[in-house]
Design a protein around this motif. Structure first.
Motif, PDB file in Angstrom:
ATOM      1  N   LYS A 154     -32.632  -2.440 -57.334  1.00 47.90           N
ATOM      2  CA  LYS A 154     -31.696  -1.506 -57.961  1.00 47.90           C
ATOM      3  C   LYS A 154     -32.431  -0.585 -58.934  1.00 47.90           C
ATOM      4  O   LYS A 154     -32.182   0.628 -58.983  1.00 47.90           O
ATOM      5  N   ARG A 157     -34.326   2.014 -56.946  1.00 49.26           N
ATOM      6  CA  ARG A 157     -33.453   3.053 -56.380  1.00 49.26           C
ATOM      7  C   ARG A 157     -32.938   3.991 -57.469  1.00 49.26           C
ATOM      8  O   ARG A 157     -32.880   5.206 -57.265  1.00 49.26           O
ATOM      9  N   ASP A 158     -32.567   3.413 -58.615  1.00 52.34           N
ATOM     10  CA  ASP A 158     -32.102   4.255 -59.724  1.00 52.34           C
ATOM     11  C   ASP A 158     -33.201   5.203 -60.167  1.00 52.34           C
ATOM     12  O   ASP A 158     -32.944   6.382 -60.463  1.00 52.34           O
ATOM     13  N   ALA A 160     -35.750   6.270 -58.311  1.00 55.24           N
ATOM     14  CA  ALA A 160     -35.971   7.265 -57.255  1.00 55.24           C
ATOM     15  C   ALA A 160     -34.907   8.359 -57.312  1.00 55.24           C
ATOM     16  O   ALA A 160     -35.210   9.549 -57.168  1.00 55.24           O
ATOM     17  N   ASN A 161     -33.657   7.962 -57.530  1.00 56.70           N
ATOM     18  CA  ASN A 161     -32.570   8.948 -57.619  1.00 56.70           C
ATOM     19  C   ASN A 161     -32.752   9.858 -58.821  1.00 56.70           C
ATOM     20  O   ASN A 161     -32.492  11.071 -58.744  1.00 56.70           O
ATOM     21  N   LEU A 162     -33.205   9.277 -59.934  1.00 57.89           N
ATOM     22  CA  LEU A 162     -33.417  10.078 -61.140  1.00 57.89           C
ATOM     23  C   LEU A 162     -34.554  11.068 -60.916  1.00 57.89           C
ATOM     24  O   LEU A 162     -34.459  12.241 -61.304  1.00 57.89           O
ATOM     25  N   GLU A 163     -35.618  10.626 -60.269  1.00 55.26           N
ATOM     26  CA  GLU A 163     -36.752  11.522 -60.010  1.00 55.26           C
ATOM     27  C   GLU A 163     -36.353  12.656 -59.069  1.00 55.26           C
ATOM     28  O   GLU A 163     -36.784  13.799 -59.233  1.00 55.26           O
ATOM     29  N   LYS A 164     -35.506  12.337 -58.064  1.00 54.60           N
ATOM     30  CA  LYS A 164     -35.018  13.379 -57.159  1.00 54.60           C
ATOM     31  C   LYS A 164     -34.175  14.396 -57.913  1.00 54.60           C
ATOM     32  O   LYS A 164     -34.264  15.603 -57.693  1.00 54.60           O
ATOM     33  N   GLU A 165     -33.340  13.898 -58.809  1.00 52.42           N
ATOM     34  CA  GLU A 165     -32.477  14.786 -59.580  1.00 52.42           C
ATOM     35  C   GLU A 165     -33.296  15.710 -60.467  1.00 52.42           C
ATOM     36  O   GLU A 165     -33.034  16.914 -60.563  1.00 52.42           O
TER      37      GLU A 165
END
Length: 234
Positions: A154, A157-158, A160-165
């Motif tokens: 988790k 994934r959190d 990775a999502n933050l880096e994408k954002e």
């Protein structure tokens, strides 16, 4: 009254407080989650070395030296049979989640497995929001996933999502992994090596026995062959 005992750890006495007493001294959600993650890491460490948890009674689980990453569990050997071993591990994961939910909700003495499964949504109100899917998977669907592995995945994934954002906003920043969520696996393993030091000795003895057994058979075989030759030419 705090229940404290002394355990021998690496040759010296260590102060121990039962999980039951520790929880009753009022702990916030963050501290409770940390202790449950480290308890799960200790459980996985034991499973990997052929042991399971004898009792999940919070009075038989100890926090050593007032340190949340030093967890002493009461253990017994896992069975040799592969199917039974998997079943014991699955039961450990379930029982660990069960007592965690019971302690979060302060209902453990009265909680029943069937009741928890039928009323999970009501109990989910007491759990950390991000961990609800994990507990639901274990309690409602019988998943055999370690809490520490769920937390690690988790966190990844959190992150990775933050880096994408951030990349989408043109910032291009590299975010360090959250240490508290991930934990230091190597450090935790060394801690458990110390707490469960007796297991290392047993594993080494078993390994030596495994090496000596075929050697002994070979020696016996050679002796028998020599005796046969002597008898043949005698």
């Amino acid at each position: 009254m705090t229940r404290e005992v002394q355990h021998k750890l690496n040759g010296y006495a260590s102060e121990s407080t039962s999980l039951d007493s520790w929880i009753k001294s009022f702990r916030d959600e963050e501290e409770m989650r940390e202790i449950f993650l480290n308890m799960d890491r200790a459980m996985k460490y034991l499973h990997d070395r052929g042991y399971c948890v004898k009792s999940f009674d919070p009075r038989n689980i100890y926090i050593l030296n007032n340190s949340l990453d030093q967890i002493k569990l009461d253990i017994i050997p896992l069975p040799e049979d592969y199917a039974l071993k998997k079943q014991y591990i699955k039961e450990d994961i379930y029982n660990s989640s069960f007592i965690q939910i019971g302690l979060y909700s302060k209902c453990l003495p009265y909680l029943k497995k069937d009741f928890l499964k039928s009323n999970f949504d009501r109990f989910s109100e007491f759990l950390p929001e991000g961990d609800i899917p994990y507990y639901r998977g274990v309690i409602d669907r019988g998943a055999s996933v370690y809490f520490c592995e769920y937390a690690m995945e988790k966190a990844n994934r959190d992150l990775a999502n933050l880096e994408k954002e951030l990349a989408g906003e043109g910032m291009g920043l590299s975010i360090p992994k959250p240490k508290n969520a991930m934990g230091d696996v190597n450090v935790n393993t060394r801690i458990n090596d110390g707490i469960y030091k007796q297991l290392s000795g047993k594993r080494e003895a078993a390994f030596v026995s495994l090496l000596l057994f075929p050697t002994a058979l070979l020696v016996v075989g050679v002796i028998i062959a020599l005796i046969s030759l002597i008898v043949s030419f005698g």
